[in-house]
Structures are given as C-alpha cells and as structure tokens.
Design a protein around this motif. Structure first.
Motif, short mmCIF file in Angstrom:
data_model
loop_
_atom_site.label_atom_id
_atom_site.label_comp_id
_atom_site.label_asym_id
_atom_site.label_seq_id
_atom_site.Cartn_x
_atom_site.Cartn_y
_atom_site.Cartn_z
N LEU A 177 29.07 -52.39 25.44
CA LEU A 177 29.23 -53.66 24.72
C LEU A 177 30.36 -53.59 23.69
O LEU A 177 30.58 -54.55 22.96
N GLY A 178 31.04 -52.45 23.64
CA GLY A 178 32.17 -52.32 22.74
C GLY A 178 31.88 -51.69 21.39
O GLY A 178 32.76 -51.60 20.53
N HIS A 179 30.67 -51.22 21.17
CA HIS A 179 30.32 -50.61 19.89
C HIS A 179 30.90 -49.20 19.81
O HIS A 179 30.89 -48.45 20.79
N ARG A 269 24.59 -60.78 16.26
CA ARG A 269 25.98 -61.16 15.99
C ARG A 269 26.71 -60.10 15.17
O ARG A 269 27.85 -59.74 15.46
N SER A 272 23.78 -54.91 16.37
CA SER A 272 22.88 -54.83 17.51
C SER A 272 21.79 -53.79 17.24
O SER A 272 22.05 -52.77 16.58
N THR A 333 20.82 -57.15 21.35
CA THR A 333 22.09 -56.44 21.51
C THR A 333 23.12 -57.41 22.08
O THR A 333 22.80 -58.27 22.90
N ALA A 334 24.37 -57.25 21.61
CA ALA A 334 25.45 -58.13 22.06
C ALA A 334 26.78 -57.40 21.89
O ALA A 334 26.84 -56.28 21.37
N ILE A 335 27.85 -58.05 22.32
CA ILE A 335 29.19 -57.48 22.20
C ILE A 335 29.49 -57.19 20.73
O ILE A 335 29.13 -57.96 19.84
N ALA A 336 30.12 -56.05 20.50
CA ALA A 336 30.40 -55.61 19.13
C ALA A 336 31.28 -56.62 18.40
O ALA A 336 32.20 -57.19 18.99
N ASP A 342 38.17 -49.39 14.59
CA ASP A 342 37.89 -49.44 16.02
C ASP A 342 37.69 -48.04 16.62
O ASP A 342 37.77 -47.87 17.81
#
Length: 346
Positions: A177-179, A269, A272, A333-336, A342
């Motif tokens: 998810l990009g985390h 948001r 997560s 849980t969602a996209i980071a 980063d």
C-alpha cells in the motif's frame, strides 16, 4: 405423547413410526435418521430417554487466561464443543487478575480426576515462567495439549497459529500500500508470541524494504497487552512519524485507533492499523478492522484430537502444529499518505 410424537416427526421430517423406533432404541433406522430425531428432541426441549443419553467419557480441564479478550471465549467455545462431540465433559477455568491462578486451577482439576487438560496461552508461553509445572503433569502421567503456548523441553502436543508468518504478512500488505514507516506494537518480549511476531516483522521489513538489521527495531513499541497498552504505544510511534501500525491483538489495535483519533487524525487516511486474531464482532468496529485471522476452529479440533489420542494411549506426536493465519483486509488499512519522507531511514 401422541402430540409430542407428531411434533418430533414434523421437526425431523420423518414418520411417527420412525420416531417411535428411535425413542424405543429399536433397529431398522439409519444413523443419519436417528441423529435427526435426537436433534429434534433437543431442539423442541424434550428430554431424551435415559437409554439414549450419551455417557460422558470423562472430564477434561480447559484453562484460558481471561475472558476480556474475545479471542479466548472463542477458543473456549470451540474447544468445549469439540470435546463434547468426542464424549468428554469440559471443565472451563478462566483466570482474572487477583483471582485463581493457573496452578490453583490445575490442582482443582486434579482433585476432580480429569482425563487431561487443554491450556490456551498458558504460562508455557512466558519464557520467564517455570515450565516444570507442565513436566510434573506429564510425569503423573496426565495428557496435556498447549494451544499458542510453545516451550522448549515440554514433551506434549502443541497447536499454534504461525505468528511469525502473521508479522511478515502484515508488513507485506502495508508495503504493497506504499507504507515505508511501519510500526509494531506487542506485549512484553518474554512472551513467545511477541518474539515470533517481532521475528516476522523484521523479516518483512528486511525483505520488502531492505531495512538493515540494526534499524529494524526503530519503530517497535513493546507494552502491556490490551486496549490501554495499544493506545500508549501507538501514541509513541506516531511521534516518530509512522504511517502504519501492526498490532499483536485486535484489542491493541482498537487502542491504536483511539490514539490516532485523539490526535485529530483518521484511520486509515492518516494511519493504517492492522490487528491480530479476528475475534468476534471485530468486523463491526469503526472502521472495520483489517486483521490477521487465527483459524480458531481448525486449531480447536486439532487440539482436542491430539488430547483424545493421548488419553486413549495412541500417543499424539509431541511436536508443534502450526496453523497459517489469514490476512482479512477491511477498512482500517489504505494507501500510505503523502509525507515529506519516503524512506524508512528518513
């Protein structure tokens, strides 16, 4: 009695003559039909005739840590049901702070001449505890099975959820998810469950993000089990800028969500959160919790089967049966979120 026979026949979807044959324990009725009639008797609240009552094969102790965490009642219910199907009468013993201890319950069960004991998340899971208490039971000899309580040197069957894999899968999901700044909340390190989840978490971070070995514990916060512990630990991790948190239990995850909201942030948001257990009703929290599900039913059946084999002298393997957890993705849980950093080391 005629009216009762008609009711039972209607419920079981058989003839009154068939009901009569079952009640009078006469031949000529298939096993499935006999069970249907007996179930109808139970459902309608009629007492089974004495000759049809199942004799108990003996008492079996079931010791669980407490009932506040809903995963333990879930284990208790499924293990009790499985024991009853095998003809054994379960004796449930639940601990509470300041109440009867595990050792005291064991003494009570021995006084009642139980055929065996199932331990769920017992002191065997605490590496600082004295494990001779279990060896003494085996020396009696008394069959025991340890659920989520693996310990070296105790010659008994173990049934465990693969918590190392759970930690790894949770990290893998969050990385997808990009985390990049992923925290872990768990209980004290003396517990085998914490050690295994931590090992899986480290493996996931090193494989997925290339985090060096000396940096994998940067976002680890060990605390007390429970909602309050989860809340305190999550607050500590958010000060370090994590965007996702893996929790060692669903209750700790609920505490983490509370901490996020107390800061005026939102799950998922801003942060997560992943739990562990998938205990009853956890799908109905706000937001519904993403979690690692323990296969409670499969584990309970395996534990009871192992214990019954031990009781019957068949000798179940004295090894650990590891059951695979399942990632249940819901809405926590969602996209980071986009952040000024980063990379894990930022």
């Amino acid at each position: 009695m005629r009216a009762r026979m008609a009711d039972i026949a209607r419920q079981a979807q058989v003839s009154e003559a068939t009901v009569s044959r079952v009640i009078n324990d006469r031949p000529g009725v298939s096993h499935e039909t006999r069970q249907a009639v007996l179930t109808a008797l139970d459902v309608l609240g009629y007492e089974r005739p004495e000759r049809l009552r199942k004799r108990s094969a003996g008492l079996v102790g079931l010791i669980v840590p407490e009932l506040d965490n809903p995963i333990f009642p879930a284990f208790a219910q499924t293990i009790e049901s499985s024991l009853a199907q095998q003809g054994y009468t379960p004796v449930l013993c639940t601990q509470s702070p300041g109440g009867v201890t595990e050792d005291e319950y064991v003494e009570m069960l021995l006084d009642r001449q139980v055929s065996g004991i199932v331990f769920v998340s017992s002191l065997s899971a605490d590496t600082a505890a004295d494990h001779d208490r279990y060896r003494r039971l085996l020396d009696r000899p008394l069959p025991i099975v340890l659920v989520n309580g693996y310990a070296e040197g105790i010659e008994a069957p173990y049934v465990s959820c693969d918590e190392r894999l759970a930690g790894d899968l949770a990290v893998t999901h969050l990385v997808a998810l990009g985390h990049r700044r992923i925290g872990l909340i768990s209980g004290p390190n003396r517990f085998i469950s914490t050690q295994r989840k931590l090992a899986g978490y480290r493996t996931g971070l090193q494989r997925e993000l290339g985090v060096p070995a000396d940096a994998v514990d940067e976002f680890v916060s060990l605390t007390l089990f429970g909602v309050e512990g989860g809340e305190v630990a999550a607050d500590r991790l958010m000060k370090q800028g994590v965007t996702a948190i893996v929790c060692a239990s669903d209750l700790m995850a609920l505490g983490a969500i509370r901490a996020v909201r107390r800061r005026g942030l939102s799950v998922p948001r801003d942060v997560s959160v992943i739990g562990f257990d998938d205990s009853p009703l956890i799908a109905f929290t706000d937001p519904p919790l993403t979690t690692m599900r323990q296969p409670v039913t499969s584990m309970a059946v395996a534990a009871v089967r192992s214990l019954v084999d031990e009781i019957n002298g068949h000798g179940a393997p004295h090894s650990e049966y590891l059951f695979r957890p399942e990632l249940v993705v819901r809405q926590s849980t969602a996209i980071a979120p986009l952040r000024r950093f980063d990379s894990p080391a930022a």
